[in-house]
Design an enzyme around this catalytic site. Structure first.
Site, short mmCIF file in Angstrom:
data_model
loop_
_atom_site.label_atom_id
_atom_site.label_comp_id
_atom_site.label_asym_id
_atom_site.label_seq_id
_atom_site.Cartn_x
_atom_site.Cartn_y
_atom_site.Cartn_z
N ARG A 172 0.78 -1.23 0.00
CA ARG A 172 0.00 0.00 0.00
C ARG A 172 0.81 1.28 0.00
NH1 ARG A 172 -4.77 1.06 3.66
NH2 ARG A 172 -3.27 0.94 5.36
N ASP A 173 2.14 1.21 0.21
CA ASP A 173 2.92 2.45 0.25
C ASP A 173 4.28 2.23 -0.43
OD1 ASP A 173 3.37 5.11 0.83
OD2 ASP A 173 4.26 4.70 2.78
N LEU A 174 4.25 1.54 -1.56
CA LEU A 174 5.49 1.28 -2.28
C LEU A 174 5.97 2.57 -2.96
CD1 LEU A 174 7.52 -0.92 -3.06
CD2 LEU A 174 6.17 -1.30 -5.14
N ASN A 178 10.85 3.49 0.37
CA ASN A 178 10.57 2.22 1.03
C ASN A 178 11.21 1.04 0.32
OD1 ASN A 178 9.11 3.44 3.04
ND2 ASN A 178 7.13 3.13 2.06
#
Length: 794
Positions: A172-174, A178
């Site tokens: 969900r937060d690539l 990250n």
């Protein structure tokens, strides 16, 4: 991992790596925080946070990492064996998904960050992960990467996503921050930071819309969560790696949301066709038709899966809209963004050929169809005026969409962007060097900051422009005065150029590239920070001049806290350094010359001293006639004045009584000769090869025909002064004094009864006079020798 209960954490279960043991009291000392960065270096000054009690007993805190998220803090720690780990402490009110924690240990992928331990302590969730000292993927994104590197990065990230999705985890937060870099060469990437990850029991669920907007999929705006979201984020990363440009650079959050909700994200600017196909497949707006692991795998194997055509926006009717780069544009805001992204091409395309160009006529016809009456002022006041194509394009973009951030030459020009232009202008090897130079000149020459102030977020640019021009005027007055000072060297003028356009540069050297002009712009945009940087640079300039330089010291004393004078001092420092280096080179050259002269003099001295033996032999040999003279004289005195048997002696018919025995006279003769010979030997030993070939006896030399020189010149040669001083020697005085005296005494001795005593007196006085004369000769030679040495070493 074993599941245990940690005392002091409320009995919450904690999973711990079996290999981690409780440390003893001897914790390794923290290292320099600047060397413990995850991507940009640790926060200076040490960590402000502390480890929970449950972790503080096993790990030593090294630094607080500056890569902080909205929901957590990151701390670099070290265990008792020296191993380094990153502790992610969730802020109070944020909790990790326990289902994700349960599935993470089962992941077995080299491209998913290994989570060593998870748990809850002191009211906060935490994760302990391995440390990646190479930083994150953002550190590799300074510009477009080769297609091979992009392909390798995409393959590794796709493998990591397959492992996560296979375990039912959606990241969900690539985003690049990250993705950690375990190794840059060869490239090794791992997906990290599962704070927003969710475990999906179905293919699609809805959750809160927490995300990083620039990499978020369109469906994330409504909170939809599915694996397709991560594949969209991968597509945005691939596009940025290939183009070197971050998505939606310079756009406000509102504009990004509007773009995601209404328009596709194109990949036409990706240069490599294979990488462009991958980006197009991953950036399909419909998550059901977006590429996933299957299509990416086919692409990696060399295949070309089909790409869904985006039908979210109806196609414009054929012939409608303004044609540009293979598309037709009806929407003004969309056209403005396209022009900004393709600035160089757009300026030449629409305005490069003036009003005779077909593209210009198409633009004018399209503008005529717009309902905004301000288009007339745009066309007549700017687009048809005698302006450069880039300036015309700027006015067009501002008219099309003033809500955009200010841009020129395709680069964002907000107040916070201006200070960085000077650094780029000072780095000729940087990819943006030329753009920064052109932008700086354009902002000055065409007074574009006041134009850019009409964009959203650029309200301060007009004030900055006024301050900038004030700084430039003050600088030009300062350097003009400095260049006119007699104290400064001529070469300093080239280091203190005038700033600004051609109208002021004629008064001094050119500021090209315009580093100085852009430094003054930074001073106007960020006064406090730029003043600090200039002051620090001035201190470094002072320290770089390691020896006193009069004009530089005068300049430094007058700088004070005036940033313009400090800037002048900084730019003048290299000239002072060159002067110090020139002095050093001169000293070295003088030292080398002196060493060479000393070596030649030393060689000359060695040759002189090598002649000592010959000189001593010559002095002893030429003194032998003296011995013969004294013995002959003593014999004559003894023969003529020796006493008879009755104690009397006869001279010229006269009878005298008394006399000195011959033995005594012979002894005194030998002693007199020894004194004279010793004096000459001493002089010869000191002078060495400089000792005269014939000693002090020029009269004997003339008798033997060895020379044809006069008595005066021979005596000067005898004294050792003729070669260097030209003064007359003492030898002639010695001869004129001794020889007549000898004759007179001899005559008197023949007529007196004390002839023996007088001869003894002569045997004493003559050697003494000879020794004194030798001393005078030696003294004069030493003076001449010292003078010769001084001249030879000068």
């Amino acid at each position: 991992m074993a599941e245990v209960e940690e005392p002091g954490n409320g009995g919450a279960p904690t999973r711990r790596d079996p290999g981690v043991t409780r440390r003893d009291a001897n914790v390794p000392p923290p290292r320099d925080p600047r060397a413990t960065r995850r991507d940009a270096g640790a926060a200076p000054g040490g960590a402000l946070l502390r480890l929970p009690d449950a972790l503080a007993g096993r790990f030593g805190l090294v630094a607080e990492l500056p890569v902080q998220g909205a929901e957590s803090d990151l701390l670099l720690v070290r265990d008792e064996r020296g191993g380094e780990f990153v502790v992610k402490l969730f802020r109070r009110g944020y909790h990790a998904d326990r289902e994700v924690w349960e599935k993470l240990p089962a992941l077995d992928s080299p491209h998913v960050l290994r989570i060593v331990e998870t748990g809850h302590a002191d009211g906060r969730d935490y994760e302990i992960a391995e440390y990646a000292p190479e930083g994150n993927l953002r550190s590799l994104m300074a510009g477009p990467l080769p297609a091979e590197t992009v392909t390798e990065a995409a393959a590794q990230l796709a493998a990591g996503l397959r492992a996560l999705h296979g375990a039912g985890i959606v990241h969900r937060d690539l985003k690049p921050e990250n993705v950690l870099v375990l190794s840059a060469d060869p490239l090794r990437l791992v997906i990290a930071d599962f704070g927003l990850s969710r475990v999906l029991e179905q293919s699609v669920v809805f959750a809160s819309a927490s995300r990083t907007l620039a990499y978020a999929a369109p469906e994330s705006l409504s909170g939809q969560v599915s694996p397709a979201r991560d594949w969209w984020s991968l597509g945005m990363i691939v596009r940025e790696l290939a183009t070197g440009r971050p998505p939606f650079a310079g756009l406000s959050e509102t504009a990004v949301v509007d773009h995601l909700a209404t328009r596709p994200v194109g990949a036409d600017d990706v240069p490599d066709p294979r990488v462009r196909l991958l980006a197009q497949g991953l950036l399909a707006r419909d998550p059901r038709r977006r590429w996933s692991a299957e299509q990416v795998g086919q692409w990696l194997d060399g295949g070309s899966p089909a790409v869904a055509r985006d039908a979210a926006r109806p196609e414009a009717p054929p012939g409608a809209g303004l044609p540009f780069r293979g598309r037709r544009y009806q929407d003004r805001a969309e056209l403005a963004r396209a022009l900004v992204e393709e600035w160089d091409h757009a300026a030449l395309y629409f305005f490069g050929r003036g009003e005779s160009g077909e593209a210009w006529r198409s633009l004018r016809d399209w503008l005529a169809e717009q309902p905004d009456d301000s288009r007339i002022a745009l066309v007549d006041g700017h687009l048809t005026a005698k302006l450069r194509p880039d300036v015309k394009l700027l006015h067009l973009v501002r008219w099309l969409d003033p809500t955009l951030p200010p841009h020129h030459l395709g680069r964002r020009v907000l107040p916070e962007d201006l200070p960085g232009l000077a650094a780029l202008a000072g780095e000729p090897g940087h990819a943006d060097h030329r753009t920064a130079c052109l932008l700086g000149r354009a902002l000055w020459d065409d007074r574009l900051l006041k134009v850019l102030a009409g964009f959203e977020g650029g309200e301060q640019l007009a004030r900055i422009d006024d301050q900038w021009r004030s700084h430039v005027t003050a600088w030009n007055e300062l350097v003009s005065w400095l260049r006119s000072q007699d104290a400064v060297p001529p070469g300093l003028a080239a280091r203190l150029p005038s700033a600004g356009g051609d109208e002021v540069r004629v008064a001094g050297p050119s500021d090209d590239p315009p580093v100085l002009l852009l430094t003054l712009l930074a001073l106007a945009a960020e006064p406090a920070r730029t003043r600090q940087r200039i002051a620090a640079a001035a201190e470094r300039a002072r320290a770089s001049v390691t020896e006193p330089v009069a004009w530089f010291a005068w300049l430094a004393e007058g700088a004070g806290d005036d940033p313009l004078r400090q800037l002048a001092l900084t730019r003048a420092a290299p000239e002072a350094v060159l002067e110090v280096e020139a002095r050093h080179r001169d000293r070295q050259a003088a030292a080398r010359r002196s060493e060479a002269l000393r070596a030649r003099w030393a060689e000359r001295e060695r040759a002189r001293l090598a002649g000592r033996r010959a000189a001593v032999v010559r002095a002893a040999a030429w003194s032998l006639p003296i011995l013969a003279f004294w013995l002959a004289g003593s014999w004559m005195v003894d023969a003529m004045f020796s006493p008879s048997g009755d104690g009397t002696s006869r001279v010229g018919g006269f009878q005298r009584s008394g006399g000195v025995p011959f033995v005594t006279l012979a002894a005194f003769s030998a002693l007199a000769w020894a004194v004279q010979c010793g004096a000459e030997v001493l002089v010869a030993r000191v002078q060495g090869r400089d000792y005269l070939p014939y000693g002090p006896w020029s009269w004997l030399s003339r008798l033997l025909g060895a020379t044809g020189q006069s008595l005066s010149k021979a005596s000067r040669t005898m004294s050792g002064a003729a070669r260097r001083t030209g003064r007359r020697g003492c030898g002639v005085f010695l001869l004129l004094g001794v020889v007549p005296l000898l004759l007179v005494l001899l005559l008197v001795s023949m007529m007196t009864a004390v002839a023996g005593l007088l001869w003894l007196l002569l045997l004493v006085a003559t050697p003494a006079a000879h020794a004194a004369g030798a001393g005078v000769r030696l003294h004069r030679w030493r003076r001449a020798h010292e003078e010769a040495e001084r001249k030879a070493l000068a």
